[in-house]
Design an enzyme around this catalytic site. Structure first.
Site, PDB file in Angstrom:
ATOM      1  CB  SER A 116      -0.922   0.119   1.241  1.00  0.00           C
ATOM      2  OG  SER A 116      -1.661   1.221   1.326  1.00  0.00           O
ATOM      3  CE1 TYR A 140      -2.965   0.251   4.681  1.00  0.00           C
ATOM      4  CE2 TYR A 140      -3.690  -2.010   5.352  1.00  0.00           C
ATOM      5  CZ  TYR A 140      -3.260  -1.233   4.587  1.00  0.00           C
ATOM      6  OH  TYR A 140      -3.421  -1.483   3.015  1.00  0.00           O
ATOM      7  CE  LYS A 144      -1.490  -4.537   3.474  1.00  0.00           C
ATOM      8  NZ  LYS A 144      -1.905  -5.817   2.704  1.00  0.00           N
TER       9      LYS A 144
HETATM   10  C1  WQD Z   1      -9.866   9.556   0.280  1.00  0.00           C
HETATM   11  C2  WQD Z   1     -10.447  11.014   0.436  1.00  0.00           C
HETATM   12  C3  WQD Z   1     -10.689  11.910   2.551  1.00  0.00           C
HETATM   13  C4  WQD Z   1     -14.424   9.534   3.241  1.00  0.00           C
HETATM   14  C5  WQD Z   1      -7.207   4.990   2.847  1.00  0.00           C
HETATM   15  C6  WQD Z   1      -6.057   4.255   3.378  1.00  0.00           C
HETATM   16  C7  WQD Z   1      -5.008   3.742   2.757  1.00  0.00           C
HETATM   17  C8  WQD Z   1      -5.528   2.919   1.662  1.00  0.00           C
HETATM   18  C9  WQD Z   1      -6.863   3.647   0.840  1.00  0.00           C
HETATM   19  C10 WQD Z   1      -5.612   0.430   1.930  1.00  0.00           C
HETATM   20  C11 WQD Z   1      -9.406  11.524   1.384  1.00  0.00           C
HETATM   21  C12 WQD Z   1     -11.725  12.041   1.790  1.00  0.00           C
HETATM   22  C13 WQD Z   1     -13.006   9.941   2.640  1.00  0.00           C
HETATM   23  C14 WQD Z   1     -15.308  10.447   3.977  1.00  0.00           C
HETATM   24  C15 WQD Z   1     -14.146  12.352   2.925  1.00  0.00           C
HETATM   25  N1  WQD Z   1      -6.232   1.797   2.186  1.00  0.00           N
HETATM   26  N2  WQD Z   1     -13.039  11.382   2.906  1.00  0.00           N
HETATM   27  N3  WQD Z   1     -15.252  11.705   3.539  1.00  0.00           N
HETATM   28  O1  WQD Z   1      -7.593   7.911   3.336  1.00  0.00           O
HETATM   29  O2  WQD Z   1      -6.878   8.094   0.973  1.00  0.00           O
HETATM   30  O3  WQD Z   1      -6.756   5.916   2.091  1.00  0.00           O
HETATM   31  O4  WQD Z   1      -7.721   4.026   2.017  1.00  0.00           O
HETATM   32  O5  WQD Z   1      -4.496   0.251   1.495  1.00  0.00           O
HETATM   33  O6  WQD Z   1      -4.291   2.977   3.579  1.00  0.00           O
HETATM   34  O7  WQD Z   1      -5.793   5.184   4.499  1.00  0.00           O
HETATM   35  O8  WQD Z   1      -8.863   6.953   1.301  1.00  0.00           O
HETATM   36  O9  WQD Z   1     -11.186   6.785   0.644  1.00  0.00           O
HETATM   37  O10 WQD Z   1     -10.699   7.082   3.118  1.00  0.00           O
HETATM   38  O11 WQD Z   1     -10.291   9.003   1.523  1.00  0.00           O
HETATM   39  O12 WQD Z   1     -14.112  13.377   2.673  1.00  0.00           O
HETATM   40  O13 WQD Z   1     -16.466   9.755   4.339  1.00  0.00           O
HETATM   41  O14 WQD Z   1     -11.530  11.349   0.759  1.00  0.00           O
HETATM   42  O15 WQD Z   1     -10.252  12.990   3.559  1.00  0.00           O
HETATM   43  O16 WQD Z   1      -9.286  12.978   1.006  1.00  0.00           O
HETATM   44  P1  WQD Z   1      -7.505   7.183   1.979  1.00  0.00           P
HETATM   45  P2  WQD Z   1     -10.293   7.525   1.773  1.00  0.00           P
END
Ligand code: WQD
Length: 322
Positions: A116, A140, A144
């Site tokens: 990741s 997490y 990894k």
């Molecule tokens: C994306 C964007 C949030 C939800 C995570 C893990 C990472 C990987 C992928 C496994 C960000 C914004 C999100 C919401 C929002 N997992 N958001 N409201 O945080 O980039 O990565 O998932 O490998 O390890 O950390 O993904 O989809 O949570 O967020 O505004 O309800 O959407 O702030 O900018 P993230 P995400």
């Protein structure tokens, strides 16, 4: 080619199993169904229900004679990993050590590993290439990175060749609609938006509108899960052909903001999708975008379906399929 896909009943794992089946491989899925679902199992694939914490079961299954294994069995909620590190130590790290030791016992010498972009932590520069410092911000991401280090030792000491694939933000669904399982209680942006669109959640909370980005909201590199799946096939071909391990980023190299995704979803679904502008989520960087130059060069891989419209449309189709 006989492939064991560990975690193959999950969201990404089922797309990976599908990609290997589409190329004529003989696929066995090993999964404990803790987060994966039976409806993600394909009739053409064998299914072995089991837990990566059950070493005896793992070894017995692996002695069935496999050319390679793909390891996607992990807990992946970054926020939860900071509250329950022990859960992530046991499942992600101890579980992986069981897989590595069972592979040694069974003579399985090729492993494709689901890593990741979380291994990088706060970006010091973007786009992130594989030379970027690895300082994970959450437990997490730490698990990894540690698994990548174990793989390096097993390569050196046991001749196990691996392809560590550092996913950026996986999204979308199989364009032919062959993967049907929806994630339970998702935290990622696009499935959360879909739950609002179908009325399962009241509104989307936009985490932060004051980031140093064009529209103030977080920018991420969303990559279609079928593009990711193709990289697993290419990664296995590479380590088999060159008898050499590799670690590559997998991203679209395009950054999309929360509001850009939200607007695409409103347009494609035709739903209002109410959204509240709220405070930043702790630990979220402003912008995470990949350089996938090494995957392009070594694997001939590029993301082909990772535009906002395809990501949102294929997810919407999965959420509205009866
Ligand atoms: C994306 C964007 C949030 C939800 C995570 C893990 C990472 C990987 C992928 C496994 C960000 C914004 C999100 C919401 C929002 N997992 N958001 N409201 O945080 O980039 O990565 O998932 O490998 O390890 O950390 O993904 O989809 O949570 O967020 O505004 O309800 O959407 O702030 O900018 P993230 P995400």
């Amino acid at each position: 080619m006989r492939i064991l896909v560990i975690g193959g009943a999950g969201y990404i794992g089922s797309h990976v199993a599908r990609a290997f089946l589409d190329r004529g491989a003989e696929v066995t899925v090993f999964d404990n169904l803790s987060t994966g679902v039976r409806e993600n199992l394909f009739p053409e694939a064998r299914f072995e229900e089991g837990d990566i914490l059950d070493y005896g079961r793992l070894e017995a299954v692996m002695k069935g004679g496999y050319d390679a294994l793909v390891h996607l069995a992990a807990f992946k909620a970054a926020g939860e990993s900071m509250e329950k590190p022990e859960k992530y130590s046991v499942n992600n790290i101890s579980g992986t050590l069981n897989i590595l030791n069972a592979a040694c016992a069974a003579g399985v010498r090729r492993i494709v590993f689901s890593s990741s972009a979380a291994v990088y932590g706060e970006p010091e520069y973007v786009p992130l290439d594989e030379g970027h410092p690895t300082n994970p911000e959450n437990y997490y991401g730490f698990t990894k990175l540690e698994i990548e280090r174990f793989l390096g030792w097993y390569d050196k000491l046991k001749g196990i060749r691996f392809a560590a694939l550092r996913y950026f933000n996986a999204a979308g669904y199989d364009e032919a609609g062959r993967v049907r399982g929806l994630e339970r209680n998702p935290a990622n942006l696009i499935p959360v938006i879909m739950e609002v669109a179908v009325g399962r959640r009241a509104e989307l909370k936009v985490f932060g509108t004051d980031y140093p980005t064009p529209d103030g909201t977080g920018v991420r590199d969303y990559v279609h899960v079928s593009d990711l799946a193709e990289a697993h096939v290419a990664g296995l071909e590479y380590i088999g052909k060159h008898d050499r391990s590799l670690t590559v980023n997998l991203g679209s190299e395009e950054g999309l903001s929360v509001l850009e995704i939200l607007e695409a979803a409103r347009k494609i679904t035709g739903k209002p999708i109410p959204a509240a502008m709220t405070a930043r989520r702790p630990g979220d960087p402003a912008k995470l975008v990949a350089s996938s130059a090494r995957a392009r060069e070594l694997l001939g891989w590029t993301a082909r379906r990772s535009d906002a419209a395809t990501l949102v449309r294929t997810t919407w189709e999965a959420y509205t399929r009866d």
